[in-house]
Design a protein around this motif. Sequence first.
Motif, PDB file in Angstrom:
ATOM      1  N   CYS A  23       0.852  -1.197   0.000  1.00 22.64           N
ATOM      2  CA  CYS A  23       0.000   0.000   0.000  1.00 22.64           C
ATOM      3  C   CYS A  23       0.884   1.242   0.000  1.00 22.64           C
ATOM      4  CB  CYS A  23      -0.956   0.005   1.190  1.00 22.64           C
ATOM      5  SG  CYS A  23      -1.967  -1.475   1.355  1.00 22.64           S
ATOM      6  N   THR A  24       1.812   1.296  -0.937  1.00 27.16           N
ATOM      7  CA  THR A  24       2.876   2.303  -0.900  1.00 27.16           C
ATOM      8  C   THR A  24       2.380   3.722  -1.166  1.00 27.16           C
ATOM      9  OG1 THR A  24       5.153   2.728  -1.619  1.00 27.16           O
ATOM     10  CG2 THR A  24       3.558   2.101  -3.333  1.00 27.16           C
ATOM     11  N   GLY A  25       1.261   3.896  -1.895  1.00 28.05           N
ATOM     12  CA  GLY A  25       0.768   5.247  -2.154  1.00 28.05           C
ATOM     13  C   GLY A  25       1.747   6.048  -2.986  1.00 28.05           C
ATOM     14  N   SER A  26       2.250   7.124  -2.425  1.00 23.26           N
ATOM     15  CA  SER A  26       3.219   7.980  -3.130  1.00 23.26           C
ATOM     16  C   SER A  26       4.631   7.419  -3.097  1.00 23.26           C
ATOM     17  CB  SER A  26       3.222   9.375  -2.506  1.00 23.26           C
ATOM     18  OG  SER A  26       3.782   9.323  -1.197  1.00 23.26           O
ATOM     19  N   GLY A  27       4.856   6.353  -2.312  1.00 22.28           N
ATOM     20  CA  GLY A  27       6.197   5.787  -2.183  1.00 22.28           C
ATOM     21  C   GLY A  27       7.046   6.452  -1.120  1.00 22.28           C
ATOM     22  N   ALA A  28       6.461   7.303  -0.288  1.00 24.92           N
ATOM     23  CA  ALA A  28       7.252   8.059   0.692  1.00 24.92           C
ATOM     24  C   ALA A  28       8.027   7.145   1.634  1.00 24.92           C
ATOM     25  CB  ALA A  28       6.339   8.991   1.484  1.00 24.92           C
ATOM     26  N   LEU A  29       7.392   6.108   2.144  1.00 28.39           N
ATOM     27  CA  LEU A  29       8.068   5.211   3.091  1.00 28.39           C
ATOM     28  C   LEU A  29       9.077   4.319   2.380  1.00 28.39           C
ATOM     29  CD1 LEU A  29       4.910   4.356   5.163  1.00 28.39           C
ATOM     30  CD2 LEU A  29       6.916   5.552   6.039  1.00 28.39           C
ATOM     31  N   ALA A  30       8.728   3.855   1.190  1.00 31.47           N
ATOM     32  CA  ALA A  30       9.673   3.047   0.421  1.00 31.47           C
ATOM     33  C   ALA A  30      10.946   3.831   0.141  1.00 31.47           C
ATOM     34  CB  ALA A  30       9.019   2.599  -0.884  1.00 31.47           C
ATOM     35  N   LEU A  31      10.789   5.103  -0.199  1.00 29.46           N
ATOM     36  CA  LEU A  31      11.962   5.933  -0.485  1.00 29.46           C
ATOM     37  C   LEU A  31      12.773   6.193   0.776  1.00 29.46           C
ATOM     38  CD1 LEU A  31      10.300   8.410  -2.979  1.00 29.46           C
ATOM     39  CD2 LEU A  31      11.998   6.658  -3.520  1.00 29.46           C
ATOM     40  N   ALA A  32      12.106   6.346   1.914  1.00 28.40           N
ATOM     41  CA  ALA A  32      12.827   6.541   3.171  1.00 28.40           C
ATOM     42  C   ALA A  32      13.705   5.330   3.475  1.00 28.40           C
ATOM     43  CB  ALA A  32      11.842   6.785   4.311  1.00 28.40           C
ATOM     44  N   ALA A  33      13.192   4.133   3.220  1.00 29.88           N
ATOM     45  CA  ALA A  33      13.999   2.928   3.439  1.00 29.88           C
ATOM     46  C   ALA A  33      15.129   2.832   2.415  1.00 29.88           C
ATOM     47  CB  ALA A  33      13.112   1.692   3.374  1.00 29.88           C
ATOM     48  N   ALA A  34      14.854   3.194   1.162  1.00 32.02           N
ATOM     49  CA  ALA A  34      15.876   3.131   0.120  1.00 32.02           C
ATOM     50  C   ALA A  34      17.023   4.093   0.403  1.00 32.02           C
ATOM     51  CB  ALA A  34      15.259   3.429  -1.244  1.00 32.02           C
ATOM     52  N   ARG A  35      16.708   5.234   1.008  1.00 30.93           N
ATOM     53  CA  ARG A  35      17.762   6.198   1.341  1.00 30.93           C
ATOM     54  C   ARG A  35      18.734   5.631   2.369  1.00 30.93           C
ATOM     55  NH1 ARG A  35      13.201   9.807   1.190  1.00 30.93           N
ATOM     56  NH2 ARG A  35      13.315  11.095  -0.711  1.00 30.93           N
ATOM     57  N   ARG A  36      18.312   4.629   3.116  1.00 29.74           N
ATOM     58  CA  ARG A  36      19.179   4.003   4.102  1.00 29.74           C
ATOM     59  C   ARG A  36      19.923   2.803   3.535  1.00 29.74           C
ATOM     60  NH1 ARG A  36      15.786   3.085   9.438  1.00 29.74           N
ATOM     61  NH2 ARG A  36      17.808   2.194  10.034  1.00 29.74           N
ATOM     62  N   GLY A  37      19.838   2.603   2.231  1.00 32.26           N
ATOM     63  CA  GLY A  37      20.599   1.542   1.584  1.00 32.26           C
ATOM     64  C   GLY A  37      19.865   0.229   1.460  1.00 32.26           C
ATOM     65  N   ALA A  38      18.583   0.188   1.802  1.00 32.20           N
ATOM     66  CA  ALA A  38      17.815  -1.044   1.685  1.00 32.20           C
ATOM     67  C   ALA A  38      17.463  -1.324   0.229  1.00 32.20           C
ATOM     68  CB  ALA A  38      16.543  -0.958   2.527  1.00 32.20           C
ATOM     69  N   ARG A  39      17.232  -2.590  -0.068  1.00 32.52           N
ATOM     70  CA  ARG A  39      16.702  -3.007  -1.374  1.00 32.52           C
ATOM     71  C   ARG A  39      15.186  -3.073  -1.215  1.00 32.52           C
ATOM     72  NH1 ARG A  39      17.470  -7.881  -2.311  1.00 32.52           N
ATOM     73  NH2 ARG A  39      18.324  -8.520  -0.291  1.00 32.52           N
ATOM     74  N   VAL A  40      14.483  -2.140  -1.827  1.00 39.07           N
ATOM     75  CA  VAL A  40      13.070  -1.927  -1.513  1.00 39.07           C
ATOM     76  C   VAL A  40      12.178  -2.302  -2.687  1.00 39.07           C
ATOM     77  CG1 VAL A  40      11.352  -0.272  -0.695  1.00 39.07           C
ATOM     78  CG2 VAL A  40      13.743  -0.029   0.012  1.00 39.07           C
ATOM     79  N   THR A  41      11.128  -3.030  -2.359  1.00 43.96           N
ATOM     80  CA  THR A  41      10.042  -3.301  -3.300  1.00 43.96           C
ATOM     81  C   THR A  41       8.801  -2.582  -2.789  1.00 43.96           C
ATOM     82  OG1 THR A  41      10.917  -5.496  -3.832  1.00 43.96           O
ATOM     83  CG2 THR A  41       8.618  -5.067  -4.389  1.00 43.96           C
ATOM     84  N   ALA A  42       8.171  -1.816  -3.647  1.00 45.53           N
ATOM     85  CA  ALA A  42       6.954  -1.082  -3.294  1.00 45.53           C
ATOM     86  C   ALA A  42       5.793  -1.639  -4.112  1.00 45.53           C
ATOM     87  CB  ALA A  42       7.124   0.408  -3.565  1.00 45.53           C
ATOM     88  N   VAL A  43       4.661  -1.874  -3.440  1.00 48.90           N
ATOM     89  CA  VAL A  43       3.502  -2.488  -4.091  1.00 48.90           C
ATOM     90  C   VAL A  43       2.261  -1.647  -3.826  1.00 48.90           C
ATOM     91  CG1 VAL A  43       1.979  -4.504  -4.120  1.00 48.90           C
ATOM     92  CG2 VAL A  43       4.448  -4.826  -3.932  1.00 48.90           C
ATOM     93  N   ASP A  44       1.427  -1.495  -4.845  1.00 53.19           N
ATOM     94  CA  ASP A  44       0.133  -0.856  -4.651  1.00 53.19           C
ATOM     95  C   ASP A  44      -0.848  -1.394  -5.687  1.00 53.19           C
ATOM     96  OD1 ASP A  44      -0.591   1.975  -2.945  1.00 53.19           O
ATOM     97  OD2 ASP A  44      -2.041   1.311  -4.453  1.00 53.19           O
ATOM     98  N   VAL A  45      -2.122  -1.453  -5.311  1.00 54.61           N
ATOM     99  CA  VAL A  45      -3.163  -1.942  -6.209  1.00 54.61           C
ATOM    100  C   VAL A  45      -3.597  -0.861  -7.199  1.00 54.61           C
ATOM    101  CG1 VAL A  45      -5.147  -1.295  -4.780  1.00 54.61           C
ATOM    102  CG2 VAL A  45      -5.263  -3.364  -6.219  1.00 54.61           C
ATOM    103  N   SER A  46      -3.207   0.381  -6.925  1.00 53.92           N
ATOM    104  CA  SER A  46      -3.573   1.501  -7.788  1.00 53.92           C
ATOM    105  C   SER A  46      -2.475   1.765  -8.811  1.00 53.92           C
ATOM    106  CB  SER A  46      -3.800   2.761  -6.939  1.00 53.92           C
ATOM    107  OG  SER A  46      -3.742   3.923  -7.730  1.00 53.92           O
ATOM    108  N   TRP A  47      -2.858   1.774 -10.091  1.00 57.11           N
ATOM    109  CA  TRP A  47      -1.876   2.099 -11.128  1.00 57.11           C
ATOM    110  C   TRP A  47      -1.368   3.525 -10.978  1.00 57.11           C
ATOM    111  CZ3 TRP A  47       1.016  -0.899 -13.810  1.00 57.11           C
ATOM    112  CH2 TRP A  47       0.581  -2.162 -14.216  1.00 57.11           C
ATOM    113  N   ARG A  48      -2.222   4.453 -10.514  1.00 54.77           N
ATOM    114  CA  ARG A  48      -1.764   5.825 -10.296  1.00 54.77           C
ATOM    115  C   ARG A  48      -0.715   5.884  -9.198  1.00 54.77           C
ATOM    116  NH1 ARG A  48      -6.587  10.280 -10.973  1.00 54.77           N
ATOM    117  NH2 ARG A  48      -7.354   9.576 -13.009  1.00 54.77           N
ATOM    118  N   ALA A  49      -0.887   5.081  -8.145  1.00 52.27           N
ATOM    119  CA  ALA A  49       0.115   5.037  -7.080  1.00 52.27           C
ATOM    120  C   ALA A  49       1.423   4.453  -7.593  1.00 52.27           C
ATOM    121  CB  ALA A  49      -0.415   4.229  -5.900  1.00 52.27           C
ATOM    122  N   VAL A  50       1.328   3.423  -8.419  1.00 45.16           N
ATOM    123  CA  VAL A  50       2.539   2.840  -9.011  1.00 45.16           C
ATOM    124  C   VAL A  50       3.278   3.881  -9.843  1.00 45.16           C
ATOM    125  CG1 VAL A  50       3.350   1.154 -10.719  1.00 45.16           C
ATOM    126  CG2 VAL A  50       1.704   0.466  -8.953  1.00 45.16           C
ATOM    127  N   ALA A  51       2.544   4.614 -10.669  1.00 49.36           N
ATOM    128  CA  ALA A  51       3.174   5.651 -11.493  1.00 49.36           C
ATOM    129  C   ALA A  51       3.774   6.751 -10.630  1.00 49.36           C
ATOM    130  CB  ALA A  51       2.143   6.237 -12.458  1.00 49.36           C
TER     131      ALA A  51
END
Length: 217
Positions: free
Chosen positions: A38-66
């Motif tokens: 339920c990543t939405g805008s990806g804000a949390l996924a990006l916060a984890a990626a900034r710390r060097g994590a390998r991040v997968t973000a998932v959402d059911v909304s194509w607009r959220a994916v974009a």
Amino acid sequence: MSPLVLPGVYAPQEDTALLADALDDEPLAPAAAVLDVCTGSGALALAAARRGARVTAVDVSWRAVATTRLNAARAGLPLRVRHGNLFTPVLGETFDLVLANPPYVPAPGGPHLPRGAARAWDAGHDGRLLLDRICRQTPPRLRPGGVLLLVQSALSDPDRTVGTLRAAGLKAAVTRRRRIAFGPVLRGREAWLRRRGLLSATDNEEELVVVRAELPV
């Protein structure tokens, strides 16, 4: 850099900030595998990626994916973004950390998935349309020592979340709480929530909580 948010995508709000605070306190090994459902805008996924994590973000909304792909490109961060329903795009994979900010607001009507923008917050009569699925489906996706960080409203029964995760063998507890003023959604259904007993006659704030659950090593 604030994330861009396309129309119809859930914008980062107080629940995002509360979960981000919990993420900040979570140790992440170099190249840890992180899943943000339920990543939405990806804000949390990006916060984890900034710390060097390998991040997968998932959402059911194509607009959220974009939106998430756009924000990852703007930030110059390597983010794997998948369209799908919760864990379906990552079946067979396991993770060191799972982040979840799902829809959790109780809504009038039957147990069906809402359409349009309401899909980002409405979660059935008891607010648990996705919470129960996350509680059931997360344990097999965690590596030994892996952690789930989930944010929800006190209106959608955090004790049930904790109890379900414990029954699945995880160490689970509410680790953060924050009270916030009612937003437009709760103001619009305040009378209904009071009739159901989810809000008392004097409640004028919503409590958000973070549930942390860990799979023992």
